[in-house]
Design a protein around this motif. Structure first.
Motif, PDB file in Angstrom:
ATOM      1  N   ALA A  42       0.814  -1.219   0.000  1.00 61.21           N
ATOM      2  CA  ALA A  42       0.000   0.000   0.000  1.00 61.21           C
ATOM      3  C   ALA A  42       0.845   1.265   0.000  1.00 61.21           C
ATOM      4  N   GLU A  43       2.032   1.204   0.583  1.00 64.27           N
ATOM      5  CA  GLU A  43       2.887   2.392   0.667  1.00 64.27           C
ATOM      6  C   GLU A  43       4.021   2.374  -0.349  1.00 64.27           C
ATOM      7  N   ALA A  44       4.091   1.356  -1.191  1.00 62.56           N
ATOM      8  CA  ALA A  44       5.213   1.210  -2.121  1.00 62.56           C
ATOM      9  C   ALA A  44       5.091   2.151  -3.316  1.00 62.56           C
ATOM     10  N   MET A  45       6.244   2.485  -3.892  1.00 63.19           N
ATOM     11  CA  MET A  45       6.282   3.183  -5.169  1.00 63.19           C
ATOM     12  C   MET A  45       6.191   2.125  -6.258  1.00 63.19           C
ATOM     13  N   VAL A  46       5.039   2.034  -6.910  1.00 62.84           N
ATOM     14  CA  VAL A  46       4.775   0.981  -7.890  1.00 62.84           C
ATOM     15  C   VAL A  46       4.715   1.627  -9.273  1.00 62.84           C
ATOM     16  N   VAL A  47       5.633   1.225 -10.144  1.00 63.75           N
ATOM     17  CA  VAL A  47       5.780   1.856 -11.454  1.00 63.75           C
ATOM     18  C   VAL A  47       5.687   0.797 -12.548  1.00 63.75           C
ATOM     19  N   LEU A 124       6.251  12.323  -8.929  1.00 61.63           N
ATOM     20  CA  LEU A 124       6.267  10.894  -8.641  1.00 61.63           C
ATOM     21  C   LEU A 124       5.935  10.638  -7.179  1.00 61.63           C
ATOM     22  N   GLU A 125       6.599  11.363  -6.314  1.00 63.58           N
ATOM     23  CA  GLU A 125       6.385  11.171  -4.879  1.00 63.58           C
ATOM     24  C   GLU A 125       4.985  11.619  -4.474  1.00 63.58           C
ATOM     25  N   ARG A 126       4.506  12.686  -5.079  1.00 67.17           N
ATOM     26  CA  ARG A 126       3.151  13.147  -4.765  1.00 67.17           C
ATOM     27  C   ARG A 126       2.122  12.079  -5.134  1.00 67.17           C
ATOM     28  N   ALA A 127       2.295  11.438  -6.303  1.00 63.18           N
ATOM     29  CA  ALA A 127       1.368  10.381  -6.709  1.00 63.18           C
ATOM     30  C   ALA A 127       1.368   9.251  -5.689  1.00 63.18           C
ATOM     31  N   ALA A 355       7.993 -14.847  -1.407  1.00 64.21           N
ATOM     32  CA  ALA A 355       8.006 -16.286  -1.139  1.00 64.21           C
ATOM     33  C   ALA A 355       9.287 -16.949  -1.618  1.00 64.21           C
ATOM     34  N   ARG A 356       9.949 -16.336  -2.585  1.00 64.22           N
ATOM     35  CA  ARG A 356      11.221 -16.847  -3.096  1.00 64.22           C
ATOM     36  C   ARG A 356      12.396 -16.407  -2.243  1.00 64.22           C
ATOM     37  N   GLY A 357      12.145 -15.596  -1.222  1.00 66.92           N
ATOM     38  CA  GLY A 357      13.213 -15.192  -0.317  1.00 66.92           C
ATOM     39  C   GLY A 357      13.796 -13.828  -0.578  1.00 66.92           C
ATOM     40  N   HIS A 358      13.239 -13.071  -1.518  1.00 67.28           N
ATOM     41  CA  HIS A 358      13.732 -11.717  -1.775  1.00 67.28           C
ATOM     42  C   HIS A 358      13.275 -10.793  -0.651  1.00 67.28           C
ATOM     43  N   SER A 359      14.131  -9.883  -0.237  1.00 66.33           N
ATOM     44  CA  SER A 359      13.826  -8.993   0.877  1.00 66.33           C
ATOM     45  C   SER A 359      12.784  -7.955   0.471  1.00 66.33           C
ATOM     46  N   ASP A 360      12.103  -7.389   1.468  1.00 66.01           N
ATOM     47  CA  ASP A 360      11.135  -6.331   1.194  1.00 66.01           C
ATOM     48  C   ASP A 360      11.812  -5.140   0.520  1.00 66.01           C
ATOM     49  N   ALA A 361      13.035  -4.819   0.941  1.00 68.48           N
ATOM     50  CA  ALA A 361      13.748  -3.683   0.344  1.00 68.48           C
ATOM     51  C   ALA A 361      13.995  -3.919  -1.140  1.00 68.48           C
ATOM     52  N   ARG A 362      14.427  -5.118  -1.494  1.00 72.23           N
ATOM     53  CA  ARG A 362      14.677  -5.430  -2.903  1.00 72.23           C
ATOM     54  C   ARG A 362      13.373  -5.402  -3.691  1.00 72.23           C
ATOM     55  N   ILE A 363      12.314  -5.975  -3.141  1.00 72.79           N
ATOM     56  CA  ILE A 363      11.032  -6.008  -3.834  1.00 72.79           C
ATOM     57  C   ILE A 363      10.533  -4.589  -4.101  1.00 72.79           C
ATOM     58  N   GLY A 364      10.699  -3.711  -3.129  1.00 70.60           N
ATOM     59  CA  GLY A 364      10.295  -2.321  -3.317  1.00 70.60           C
ATOM     60  C   GLY A 364      11.026  -1.651  -4.465  1.00 70.60           C
ATOM     61  N   LYS A 365      12.298  -1.966  -4.614  1.00 70.45           N
ATOM     62  CA  LYS A 365      13.069  -1.411  -5.733  1.00 70.45           C
ATOM     63  C   LYS A 365      12.542  -1.919  -7.066  1.00 70.45           C
ATOM     64  N   ILE A 366      12.265  -3.224  -7.128  1.00 68.17           N
ATOM     65  CA  ILE A 366      11.829  -3.839  -8.378  1.00 68.17           C
ATOM     66  C   ILE A 366      10.425  -3.361  -8.759  1.00 68.17           C
ATOM     67  N   LEU A 367       9.542  -3.214  -7.785  1.00 65.54           N
ATOM     68  CA  LEU A 367       8.179  -2.775  -8.069  1.00 65.54           C
ATOM     69  C   LEU A 367       8.143  -1.377  -8.675  1.00 65.54           C
ATOM     70  N   GLY A 368       9.148  -0.559  -8.412  1.00 69.15           N
ATOM     71  CA  GLY A 368       9.125   0.783  -8.986  1.00 69.15           C
ATOM     72  C   GLY A 368      10.127   1.753  -8.396  1.00 69.15           C
ATOM     73  N   GLY A 369      10.720   1.397  -7.264  1.00 66.17           N
ATOM     74  CA  GLY A 369      11.676   2.309  -6.654  1.00 66.17           C
ATOM     75  C   GLY A 369      12.844   2.643  -7.552  1.00 66.17           C
ATOM     76  N   ASN A 370      13.323   1.655  -8.311  1.00 67.97           N
ATOM     77  CA  ASN A 370      14.464   1.896  -9.197  1.00 67.97           C
ATOM     78  C   ASN A 370      14.087   2.828 -10.345  1.00 67.97           C
ATOM     79  N   PHE A 371      12.951   2.568 -10.975  1.00 72.33           N
ATOM     80  CA  PHE A 371      12.514   3.449 -12.054  1.00 72.33           C
ATOM     81  C   PHE A 371      12.289   4.870 -11.539  1.00 72.33           C
ATOM     82  N   ALA A 372      11.647   5.002 -10.390  1.00 72.79           N
ATOM     83  CA  ALA A 372      11.367   6.330  -9.845  1.00 72.79           C
ATOM     84  C   ALA A 372      12.663   7.085  -9.553  1.00 72.79           C
TER      85      ALA A 372
END
Length: 380
Positions: A42-47, A124-127, A355-372
């Motif tokens: 709910a709080e992630a940057m999803v891109v 981006l952050e405002r969205a 479920a594959r063992g990736h950390s929440d921090a890494r998942i947040g980057k992949i969902l959109g943090g890196n693009f943002a």
């Protein structure tokens, strides 16, 4: 708006497996579960670095229906980079692009509670903060610019923030991925990149030829995107990028997005396991700070009706006639991924990665943090 397939077909017409052994079982079981959840979503940057709002019943420029608005909300996306302007078309491209942007501007003005026009890192952050869907305008071909580099300034004022240099075929900037000569970046292409860098517009190398990609990465003074692709080391297709291209993009600070397209496997309908496999390979090659998702899909679920199947087969035949159909496109392989055919696909992917063992921090980057991060760096 419209669906991705019809959009690209109409604009062109106007101008003319399983994971590694031991891992597949748990992933298949998770994919079959009803809408897996990931607590921080709910709080992630999803891109989505390349996506579309619309459906097969819509025409280009149609207002979004209540169902499509509901799907946009349900997706949890905070940023949708979406295509404006035609591909593989020079004549009338400027006018068509202005019409596309105007249609989106009207949509954003109609629903300020849902959409936000993104022009900068602050947007981006405002969205994310306001839980709206930030809309970024991108080109999937530099054809709307033509030979007039000054148009870049006009498009920037209209909100354009990302330019893909080529579609599948050769244009003024360089060779697309279907050109057998793979002649690379043209002299004009070098000038185009220089002007895009000056205007702080992102360079996108999806669909580019392999030499074009490597030369463009070297030429750009800013990090670049490969907004939607797969890994050629896993499935050799023109639309997929080699490890050399992926690595070069990452080494210069850029980000690559894995798409949800048929090119993720050799044959048959792709599944969630294929997406995870390509994501994990990209992380291994590029590092977790340089991988994201660009679905090249509709936000809404594909309804596999007989009408859809018929229209899909017809569109593939038309793309072949136009010379823009890539190897791996098939009349009986559709534009969705099994297990991820829902607006909530990003949260499902997050749960599968967790479920594959990736950390929440890494998942947040992949969902959109890196693009943002890279978008904000280039746009300011």
């Amino acid at each position: 708006m419209t669906d991705r397939r019809s959009f690209l077909i109409q604009t062109a017409l106007a101008g003319a497996g399983a994971l590694v052994a031991g891992a597949a079982g748990p992933l298949r079981a998770a994919t079959a579960a009803a809408e897996p959840r990931w607590a921080p979503f709910a709080e992630a940057m999803v891109v989505d670095a390349c996506g579309f709002l619309g459906d097969d019943e819509a025409k280009v420029g149609d207002p979004l229906t209540p169902r499509l608005i509901a799907d946009a909300r349900a997706s949890g996306l905070r940023v949708l980079q979406t295509t404006v302007g035609p591909v593989a078309q020079y004549e009338g491209a400027f006018e068509a692009t202005v019409r596309d942007i105007a249609a989106w501007e009207d949509e954003i003005a109609r629903r300020p509670d849902v959409f936000l026009a993104v022009r900068s890192g602050a947007d981006l952050e405002r969205a994310r903060r306001e839980k709206k869907l930030g809309v970024v305008y991108q080109f999937q071909d530099s054809a709307p610019i033509g030979e007039k580099l000054e148009r870049i300034d006009d498009y920037h004022r209209l909100g354009l923030r990302t330019v893909q240099l080529t579609y599948n075929v050769r244009n003024l900037a360089g060779d697309g991925c279907l050109e057998p000569g793979d002649a690379g970046l043209s002299k004009f292409g070098h000038s185009l990149i220089e002007r895009l860098n000056q205007r702080r517009i992102l360079v996108d190398l999806a669909h580019s030829g392999r030499r074009t990609a490597l030369e463009a990465i070297a030429a750009s003074k800013s990090p670049v995107l490969i907004s939607h692709t797969g890994c050629a080391a896993l499935v050799e297709r023109p639309r997929n990028k080699t490890d050399a291209e992926l690595r070069a993009c990452a080494q210069r600070g850029g980000v690559i997005g894995i798409y949800l397209m048929p090119f993720l496997r050799e044959t048959g309908q792709p599944g969630a396991a294929d997406v995870i496999r390509h994501l994990e390979h990209a992380i291994q090659v590029c590092g977790e700070d340089h991988v994201g998702i660009g679905t090249d899909n509709l936000v809404s679920a594909v309804k596999l009706t007989e009408a859809y199947k018929r229209d899909h087969a017809e569109s593939i035949r038309e793309r072949r006639k136009l010379g823009i159909s890539a190897p791996g496109e098939a009349e009986d392989v559709y534009l969705y991924v099994e297990g991820l055919n829902a607006p909530s696909r990003f949260e499902t992917l997050a749960a599968l990665l967790s479920a594959r063992g990736h950390s929440d921090a890494r998942i947040g980057k992949i969902l959109g943090g890196n693009f943002a991060r890279v978008m904000a760096e280039v746009w300011g």
